[in-house]
Write an enzyme that holds these catalytic residues in place. Structure first.
Site, PDB file in Angstrom:
ATOM      1  N   GLU A  87      38.829  52.165  34.400  1.00  0.00           N
ATOM      2  CA  GLU A  87      37.405  52.430  34.522  1.00  0.00           C
ATOM      3  C   GLU A  87      37.120  53.687  35.365  1.00  0.00           C
ATOM      4  O   GLU A  87      36.234  54.468  35.039  1.00  0.00           O
ATOM      5  CB  GLU A  87      36.718  51.216  35.151  1.00  0.00           C
ATOM      6  CG  GLU A  87      35.219  51.234  34.953  1.00  0.00           C
ATOM      7  CD  GLU A  87      34.545  50.067  35.675  1.00  0.00           C
ATOM      8  OE1 GLU A  87      35.225  49.076  35.991  1.00  0.00           O
ATOM      9  OE2 GLU A  87      33.336  50.186  35.921  1.00  0.00           O
ATOM     10  N   ASP A  88      37.878  53.860  36.428  1.00  0.00           N
ATOM     11  CA  ASP A  88      37.494  54.876  37.416  1.00  0.00           C
ATOM     12  C   ASP A  88      38.401  56.094  37.525  1.00  0.00           C
ATOM     13  O   ASP A  88      38.130  56.985  38.318  1.00  0.00           O
ATOM     14  CB  ASP A  88      37.416  54.238  38.820  1.00  0.00           C
ATOM     15  CG  ASP A  88      36.302  53.210  38.907  1.00  0.00           C
ATOM     16  OD1 ASP A  88      35.377  53.292  38.086  1.00  0.00           O
ATOM     17  OD2 ASP A  88      36.379  52.326  39.778  1.00  0.00           O
TER      18      ASP A  88
END
Ligand code: MN
Length: 494
Positions: free
Chosen positions: A76-77
């Site tokens: 996600e990051d």
């Protein structure tokens, strides 16, 4: 940070050396991937996945879960993808991290604000929507370990919620925790986590009630704790004399569950016998019964309050003996007796079952947990076309909902953009199939008119009316669409 890493490595000493090697590899990978990221609080981002992994390691989860927990925010990051993780750590870890990432995507679409109290929306209505969401989260996860990571993730985020510095968002996240995640933990038998999540969320969602409860109950709890320590001392002596090895502890009831219980008992603290729980943990079942006998020998039990959940476990698998006695100075005390294994399962549910399972692929679960998870399996089977399902997720569950009324005042809930035909089919397929006209708030309107919050919807039916092909373009819900299709198919109209 180095300290946190050390703590994690201490906690995983129950794993074989080769597993610990994998965990170290994941630590290095995740630390590099997140290297220049900060959390909202200003702290290094990496403390977050570490915290999540430490929680799961304390519950003695398997290596795969821990590795995935360390990596859970990488897709996600950071610039790394599912493929990268699969290549480095294998398919199983990849699938878990991917699952957690998908749940986060859903999470972003949910805006779970508490309903304003003024609106006359029945709680049961919202409760059933919350239950749908819970099931959805589990259904989407495919592997229950994804949910465990997600719950640990939520716990870690709740601890630093105040650093968001955005009252509305804090409240939204906290009420989502209270209504979706805490009950989800409970469903999975994780009583301790459920209590902690609730207590972290409580002050954000109901600040006034929280304050009141604190000032109202703290003195009573303190007094009670002091008294129970005396009881504990006496018990310790007596058990020692009998040669029984026991661990005795006292713990105040979680705040939120105390609030709930007080609401049931007219706010009478005197009637909450487990305001502070007294637990005796002994090595085996036989000793549990011996201890029960001993307690009853010197303190008279209250009739009807002896509960043998060892012989007859609760549906969620909970085991323990409860008894309520007139203890020192005639005060009423509830005492729970259990083995360490029962204790572990009561606190950590599914996570503990995982740990004790010989074969991790076939974990034996208590009936209730199993039934709930099976039910979700059924939902999964019903969803034949995954794309269509995702569409429905967007439109049916995660956008704003609207609440409408039948002329009798029953509430029907729909996705935004739903039309009178959706309403008609939500009542009954016969009503839908013969829907001739519709009145919104007493006025006739076209079938294409979108329903609004608070609309009172009255359906006019006629035996002569039957579904038409155009109707398919007018409806928003899968239910209506399927029923119209069913009719058209049956009459060879499509
Ligand atoms: Mn996270």
């Amino acid at each position: 940070m180095e300290k946190l890493k050390e703590r994690l490595l201490e906690k995983v000493s129950y794993l074989p050396q080769s597993d610990i090697g994998q965990i170290k590899k994941a630590l290095a990978f995740a630390q590099r991937a997140h290297h220049n990221q900060k959390r909202q609080s200003g702290k290094t981002f990496f403390v977050h996945p570490l915290g999540v992994a430490i929680f799961l390691a304390s519950r003695k989860l398997d290596k795969t879960t821990l590795v995935a927990a360390i990596l859970h925010d990488v897709i996600e990051d950071t610039k790394f993808s599912y493929e990268n993780i699969k290549k480095e750590f294998g398919k199983e870890v990849g699938a878990l991290v991917d699952g957690v990432t998908k749940l986060s995507e859903i999470e972003k679409r949910i805006s779970w604000l508490p309903l304003p109290k003024k609106k006359k929306i029945r709680l049961s209505q919202k409760e059933s929507q919350a239950e749908s969401l819970r099931k959805m989260l589990v259904a989407m996860s495919k592997d229950i370990r994804v949910v465990l990571i997600k719950l640990a993730d939520r716990l870690n985020n709740m601890k630093t919620l105040a650093s968001l510095n955005d009252k509305d968002r804090e409240k939204a996240i906290a009420s989502e925790t209270l209504e979706i995640y805490a009950p989800l933990a409970y469903r999975l038998g994780m009583g301790e986590l459920k209590g902690t999540l609730e207590d972290l969320a409580f002050p954000y969602v109901y600040p006034k009630e929280y304050q009141e409860l604190q000032s109202f109950a703290v003195p009573a709890i303190k007094k009670r704790e002091k008294y129970l320590h005396q009881v504990e001392k006496v018990l310790r002596k007596k058990l020692k004399k009998e040669g029984i090895k026991a661990e005795i502890n006292t713990r105040a009831k979680h705040w939120y569950s105390l609030l709930k219980k007080l609401e049931k008992y007219d706010h009478d603290l005197e009637r909450i016998y487990d305001l502070v729980a007294l637990r005796i943990i002994v090595p085996d079942t036989e000793t549990c019964y011996r201890v029960l006998g001993l307690i009853h020998h010197f303190w008279r039990p209250l009739v009807g309050r002896i509960k043998d959940y060892i012989a007859v476990p609760k549906p969620n698998g909970y085991q323990s003996i409860h008894t309520t006695v007139f203890a020192l100075k005639g005060e009423i005390v509830e005492i729970q007796v259990r083995t360490p294994q029962m204790h572990e399962k009561a606190e950590n549910g599914i996570a503990a079952h995982w740990h004790y399972a010989e074969n991790k692929k076939s974990v034996k679960l208590p009936k209730e947990q199993l039934a709930w998870i099976k039910e979700i399996g059924e939902i999964n089977k019903q969803i034949r076309n995954p794309r269509e399902f995702r569409e429905d997720l967007k439109t049916e569950f995660f956008k704003d909902r609207i609440f409408t009324f039948t002329p009798k005042g029953d509430i029907k809930e729909f996705p935004l953009g739903a039309t009178p035909l959706d309403f008609a089919y939500a009542i009954h397929s016969e009503i839908g199939d013969h829907c001739q006209g519709v009145k919104l708030n007493g006025k006739l309107v076209a079938f294409s008119r979108e329903l609004q919050n608070g609309d009172v919807v009255e359906i006019i039916i006629s035996k002569k009316t039957t579904p038409k092909l155009e109707w398919l373009d007018l409806v928003k819900t899968r239910n209506a669409r399927e029923k119209i299709r069913h009719f058209l198919n049956k009459h060879r109209m499509i």
